[in-house]
Each structure stands twice: as structure tokens, then as C-alpha cells.
Design an enzyme around this catalytic site. Structure first.
Site, mmCIF file in Angstrom:
data_model
loop_
_atom_site.group_PDB
_atom_site.id
_atom_site.type_symbol
_atom_site.label_atom_id
_atom_site.label_comp_id
_atom_site.label_asym_id
_atom_site.label_seq_id
_atom_site.Cartn_x
_atom_site.Cartn_y
_atom_site.Cartn_z
ATOM 1 N N ASP A 187 18.623 -38.444 -19.587
ATOM 2 C CA ASP A 187 18.007 -38.967 -18.363
ATOM 3 C C ASP A 187 18.700 -38.467 -17.091
ATOM 4 O OD1 ASP A 187 20.384 -40.316 -18.530
ATOM 5 O OD2 ASP A 187 19.507 -42.316 -18.771
ATOM 6 N N ARG A 217 32.982 -35.173 -8.324
ATOM 7 C CA ARG A 217 34.188 -34.533 -8.867
ATOM 8 C C ARG A 217 34.548 -33.319 -8.017
ATOM 9 N NH1 ARG A 217 33.213 -34.208 -15.340
ATOM 10 N NH2 ARG A 217 31.718 -32.568 -14.805
ATOM 11 N N ASP A 254 32.632 -26.920 -24.696
ATOM 12 C CA ASP A 254 31.979 -27.103 -23.392
ATOM 13 C C ASP A 254 32.748 -28.085 -22.519
ATOM 14 O OD1 ASP A 254 30.751 -28.614 -25.681
ATOM 15 O OD2 ASP A 254 29.955 -29.824 -24.051
ATOM 16 N N GLY A 268 24.659 -27.077 -20.729
ATOM 17 C CA GLY A 268 24.537 -26.857 -19.284
ATOM 18 C C GLY A 268 24.701 -28.169 -18.552
HETATM 19 P P1 AMP Z 1 29.225 -34.681 -22.490
HETATM 20 O O1 AMP Z 1 29.276 -35.298 -23.843
HETATM 21 O O2 AMP Z 1 29.129 -35.670 -21.357
HETATM 22 O O3 AMP Z 1 30.289 -33.661 -22.267
HETATM 23 O O4 AMP Z 1 27.812 -33.906 -22.445
HETATM 24 C C1 AMP Z 1 27.419 -32.912 -23.356
HETATM 25 C C2 AMP Z 1 26.145 -32.270 -22.848
HETATM 26 O O5 AMP Z 1 25.093 -33.217 -22.778
HETATM 27 C C3 AMP Z 1 26.240 -31.656 -21.463
HETATM 28 O O6 AMP Z 1 25.432 -30.525 -21.413
HETATM 29 C C4 AMP Z 1 25.710 -32.763 -20.582
HETATM 30 O O7 AMP Z 1 25.213 -32.281 -19.380
HETATM 31 C C5 AMP Z 1 24.615 -33.339 -21.450
HETATM 32 N N1 AMP Z 1 24.372 -34.766 -21.153
HETATM 33 C C6 AMP Z 1 25.144 -35.826 -21.482
HETATM 34 N N2 AMP Z 1 24.598 -36.968 -21.068
HETATM 35 C C7 AMP Z 1 23.450 -36.650 -20.451
HETATM 36 C C8 AMP Z 1 22.409 -37.395 -19.815
HETATM 37 N N3 AMP Z 1 22.461 -38.724 -19.732
HETATM 38 N N4 AMP Z 1 21.371 -36.706 -19.293
HETATM 39 C C9 AMP Z 1 21.298 -35.383 -19.383
HETATM 40 N N5 AMP Z 1 22.219 -34.614 -19.979
HETATM 41 C C10 AMP Z 1 23.287 -35.235 -20.502
HETATM 42 MG MG MG Z 2 30.791 -32.253 -21.193
#
Ligand code: AMP
Ligand code: MG
Length: 509
Positions: free
Chosen positions: A142, A194, A272, A107
Site C-alpha cells: 500500500d 530519512r 536490498d 525497489g
Molecule cells: P522492507 O522489508 O521494508 O525492506 O521492504 C522490502 C521491499 O518491499 C522493498 O522493496 C519495499 O519498498 C517493499 N515494501 C515493504 N512494505 C511495503 C508497503 N507497505 N508498500 C509497498 N512496498 C512495500
Molecule cells: Mg528494505
């Protein structure tokens, strides 16, 4: 449009910006709880507007520059600290296959959908803050994004758009020197706004399917089709779902073809991170091909090379099979397969067309099978490890009637002896396209400027150290029009210096 206020939203946080109407179809047509949770941003201390993108602002009907008298409001709104009247911020829920394994709940863990505005031309554009604080889906995170990765996403979105490749866009970049973010070291926070028609992902559908809530799945499918898939108009029942899946398959195939043609490696092709619209989404440890290596792994955390450059076509298909499985609640296996079978032919046709255009060729080979010719092209590129972008760009100077040894041996010693060039010369002679016309066409197919890691790194270093954005601005100038010559900017088309060849880009962002 009335907006339901989240109880946590203090009315004093609302700031007026523009008269643009907000429509927020995701929030008004789908119920909270099942699809999202309303959520205000976590205020960012001492926010600074580092960049406002006039091109994207124009796309959505907003001013090319922030009005100076209300600059503070704009900065605070896009830091997630205050709220724009008419917006209805929320975090959406989704799931996804990460590195092959199903994760039942992800999410928007650090993204907030502000809502959707209607541009003067009637298009709906969703605005999303990335890095605006914790949400119910943050898990252990975070909710923040570091300035380093935010600059990379900002530049990459606009570079892809400049290359004509479907992508989410970047409206503005806000930084804060007062908000520490702990990754391998302490860094500072930033928020990228974005913009896209929608941020719905393959994982949005997987979430409801695997949870067993097929009514919610059907509702999301219908919402998506009704607003974003005009090809399904007039169709009903399973035919409608099959046409939807087939269109997603084709959009994804063309997107992956585009990536391979320009040498873009995404790095984290989890379901995702796959846009239902076929947009490039969620820029992280991506990389542009430099010295050609088909097995290029841009993500330092991807030790097994699942998302290596030459794996992207297969991974795109595998991800589509995960989407098809999520739709299996609404569509039988034969129909799913019929839709999935569109992938390979569409990708091949699209990629071959792009490669032939890069070579200045207008017609397929006489036996209609360009695969061996293209394979041989990539063969010598890999053996000689030539710079992907510079080599294609320079091929405009290839002369089918003359001696090309100086040109080719300039790319790599001994390259002129490769038999592929005799074939290429023969095909050019056959087509007899006027030289100048061919050169102009090739320069429209082969960018001069791409977002090389070392260039992004220079922009990052400058902005983190000095708070200035000279390099960021210079890069945006050329990346927005990467096929044009830009006098005074040739340094930005150079191959990487030694320090910039093997930058360590990991998932940490
Ligand atoms: P990503 O690798 O950026 O596509 O993120 C994968 C998942 O981890 C998604 O659900 C992001 O919202 C969550 N996510 C990544 N980094 C963070 C963060 N610093 N704080 C909270 N959720 C994160
Ligand atoms: Mg992502």
C-alpha cells in the site's frame, strides 16, 4: 537547478521552504526508466508533525525548529502531500536476495527520494520519505508505513548515530490519524524523512547485473565511485572496480563489527537492505541484545534464524559475495576474491579492538591472539545470560587488586567463580592503567542507554494512544548521548520488566 516536472505533479502542490540549493545528482546524472521513475507522494490526510530532529536539521543546514509561520507547509512537504521547489521526487529500482532467494525486482515501494540538498559545508545529503504512498515498485503493498514501525526506525537511527555507528538518519516524523493502514490490525500511517549521502544498496547493482544490462551496471558503479568512494581516485579499469569492492567489503566488515560490539541485531539482512556505504539501513524488526544469547533472533518472522545475532558476520560476507557476483560483469574472479578476503581480518580486528576497549584494555594479549579470551568472555555471558549492556557498563567497577565477588555475583549468582576473571585481573594488572583513566575510557566504550524494545514500545503506546511524544523525546535525549550520565533518566537504563522481555516483533511494518 531546474527541475523536470512529473506530469502528475500539480503546480499548486509546490511550497517554498528554505533557500537551500538542491543538486539531485541521482536524477540529473542517471536516466529515468533505467534507474528510477519520477513520482510524487500520495497526499496524507490531516498530517501532523510529531517530531522535528534539530540534530539532523543542523547536519544539513536547516533550522533547529520549523518556522511557525510556515509550519503547515513543512508538515505537508514531509507528509509527501506537497512538494519543495528544487526537489525532484522519484522511486529507485533495485532487486535483492531475500532470505537467500533472488527477487529480480524490488525497489522503493513506499520510499520516495525527494532529492539531494547541498549543506552549507558542501556535503550532499539525500532526503527520502518513507511511507509516502504507492510507487511503480509497490507490488502488492500500500506504499504506507505504520506509526509503530516509523517510531522504531526514528529512534533506532538516532540511537545508532549516538553510539557512533554508521547509519541513515531521521529528520522528522509526520503522522496522520486519518489514514488507516491494514496490517494484522488497523493502524495509522506515518512518514519518516530519512537522510543519508545515498540510499544505493547492494540490490541496486544486482538488479542490472541479473537483468543483463551491463552498461547500466557500469554506469551505476561509476556514479557511485565518483561521488562516494574517494579511495578509488586516480585508479582506472579493473583496479578501480576492485578498490571499490574492497572498500565496500571493509566498510561492511567494520559495520558488522560495530553491531556485534553493541549487541545490535538487524533482523532482515537481505541484500536490498545492505547500504553500499556501509550504513545501517532499513530498520524493521531489529533488536538490541538484553539477556545475552548469541543465537538471539529478533525477527519473529525469521523462524529458521537466518538472521540471528551470531549469524550476522557470516551473512555480511554472504551478502558481499552477492555484490561481487553482480560486479563479475566488470571484474574477474581473482580480483573479486582478493577484495572479499579483506572481510574476515577487518571484521576480527575491528571487533576485537572494540571488545578490548569495552574491557578497558589498551593492548592485545602477549601472544597477539585475543580470540580465546574474547570467546571465554562471551561464554560466561551466555551461560549466565547477563544483560549485555548493563554488565559491560558495570565492569568499570571491576578491581584487579581486590575482591569482586559482590559486583560479579550481583550480575549472576556464582559468576565470581568463573576463571575468566582471574585472567582479566591479570591483564589489567599488567597494563597498570590508572583506575580513573580506565573507568572513564570504559564509560566511553560501554553505553548506559540503548534502545530496548520495551522502551520503544512505551513511546509507541503513548504516541498512538494520546498523540503526545513525551517518551519519544526522553528517549532521544539519552540515546543521542548514550555514554553520558543523565540525571533523572535512570529508568531508561533499566532491564526490561516481565511484559517487555519477549515482545513479538515481526516483519510487518
Ligand atoms: P522492507 O522489508 O521494508 O525492506 O521492504 C522490502 C521491499 O518491499 C522493498 O522493496 C519495499 O519498498 C517493499 N515494501 C515493504 N512494505 C511495503 C508497503 N507497505 N508498500 C509497498 N512496498 C512495500
Ligand atoms: Mg528494505
Amino acid at each position: 537547478m531546474t527541475t523536470s516536472l512529473h506530469p502528475a505533479i500539480d503546480p499548486s502542490r509546490w511550497v517554498p521552504l528554505t533557500a537551500t540549493p538542491w543538486v539531485n545528482r541521482f536524477a540529473t546524472e542517471l536516466p529515468e526508466g533505467t534507474f528510477y521513475t519520477r513520482q510524487p507522494g500520495e497526499p496524507l490526510p490531516s498530517p501532523r508533525m510529531l517530531h522535528w530532529n534539530p540534530t539532523v536539521a543542523a547536519l544539513i543546514g536547516w533550522p533547529a525548529a520549523i518556522p511557525p509561520e510556515s509550519a503547515e507547509h513543512w508538515t505537508s512537504a514531509f507528509a509527501g502531500s506537497s512538494l519543495i521547489p528544487g526537489s525532484d521526487p522519484l522511486a529507485a529500482v533495485y532487486a535483492g536476495h531475500q532470505f537467500g532467494h533472488y527477487v529480480p525486482q524490488l525497489g522503493d515501494g513506499r520510499a520516495l527520494l525527494l532529492g539531494e540538498i547541498q549543506s552549507p559545508t558542501g556535503e550532499g545529503w539525500q532526503l527520502q520519505l518513507k511511507g509516502a504512498g504507492r510507487t511503480p515498485y509497490s507490488r502488492m503493498g500500500d506504499g504506507r508505513a505504520v506509526l509503530r514501525s516509523s517510531i522504531r526506525e526514528y529512534l533506532a537511527s538516532e540511537a545508532m548515530a549516538g553510539l557512533g555507528i554508521p547509519t541513515t538518519r531521521a529528520l522528522c516524523l509526520v503522522g496522520s490519524r486519518q489514514q488507516p493502514v491494514y496490517r494484522e490490525t488497523v493502524e495509522t500511517a506515518a512518514v519518516v524523512t530519512r537522510v543519508a549521502p545515498t540510499f544505493i544498496r547492494f540490490g541496486s547493482f544486482e538488479y542490472h547485473y541479473h537483468k543483463g544490462d551491463h552498461a547500466a551496471l557500469a554506469q551505476l558503479v561509476e556514479f557511485t565511485i565518483a561521488h562516494y568512494f574517494p579511495v578509488c581516485q586516480g585508479l582506472t579499469g579493473p583496479e578501480r572496480i576492485e578498490a571499490f569492492l574492497a572498500d565496500v567489503v571493509e566498510r561492511t566488515a567494520r559495520l558488522v563489527g560495530d553491531w556485534q560490539a553493541v549487541g545490535f541485531a538487524h533482523g532482515v539482512l537481505n541484500t536490498d537492505n545492505m547500504s553500499i556505504l556501509g550504513l545501517t539501513l532499513d530498520y524493521g524488526p531489529f533488536g538490541m541484545m538484553e539477556a545475552f544469547d548469541p543465537g538471539y533472533i529478533c525477527n519473529h518472522s525469521d523462524d529458521r534464524g537466518r538472521y540471528a545475532f551470531n549469524q550476522q558476520p557470516a551473512v555480511g560476507y554472504w551478502n558481499l559475495t552477492r555484490l561481487a557476483m553482480a560486479l563479475s560483469a566488470l571484474l574477474d574472479t581473482d580480483s573479486q576474491q582478493r577484495a572479499l578476503d579483506r572481510y574476515a581480518p577487518v571484521l576480527t580486528e575491528h571487533l576485537h579492538a572494540r571488545i578490548l576497549a569495552k574491557l578497558g584494555l589498551q593492548h592485545p594479549s602477549l601472544d597477539e591472539d585475543d580470540a580465546p579470551f574474547i570467546k571465554a568472555l562471551f561464554g560466561w555471558m551466555a551461560r549466565h545470560r547477563v544483560d549485555y549492556t548493563r554488565t559491560f557498563r558495570a565492569m568499570a567497577h571491576f578491581n584487579p587488586e581486590g575482591d569482586n565477588s559482590a559486583l560479579l555475583n550481583g550480575f549472576a549468582p556464582g559468576l565470581a567463580d568463573d576463571p575468566w576473571f582471574a585472567q582479566y585481573a591479570a591483564r589489567l594488572r599488567q597494563e597498570a592503567r590508572p583506575l580513573v583513566e580506565r573507568q572513564q575510557a570504559m564509560n566511553r566504550a560501554n553505553p548506559k542507554f540503548i534502545l530496548r524494545n520495551y522502551l520503544a514500545q512505551q513511546a509507541i503506546d503513548e504516541t498512538t494512544r494520546h498523540g503526545t511524544t513525551v517518551m519519544l523525546e526522553r528517549l532521544l535525549t539519552v540515546l543521542a548521548h548514550p555514554f553520558d550520565e543523565h540525571p533523572g533518566y535512570d529508568d531508561l537504563a533499566a532491564e526490561p520488566p516481565e511484559w517487555g522481555r519477549h515482545l513479538n516483533i515481526s516483519c510487518s511494518s
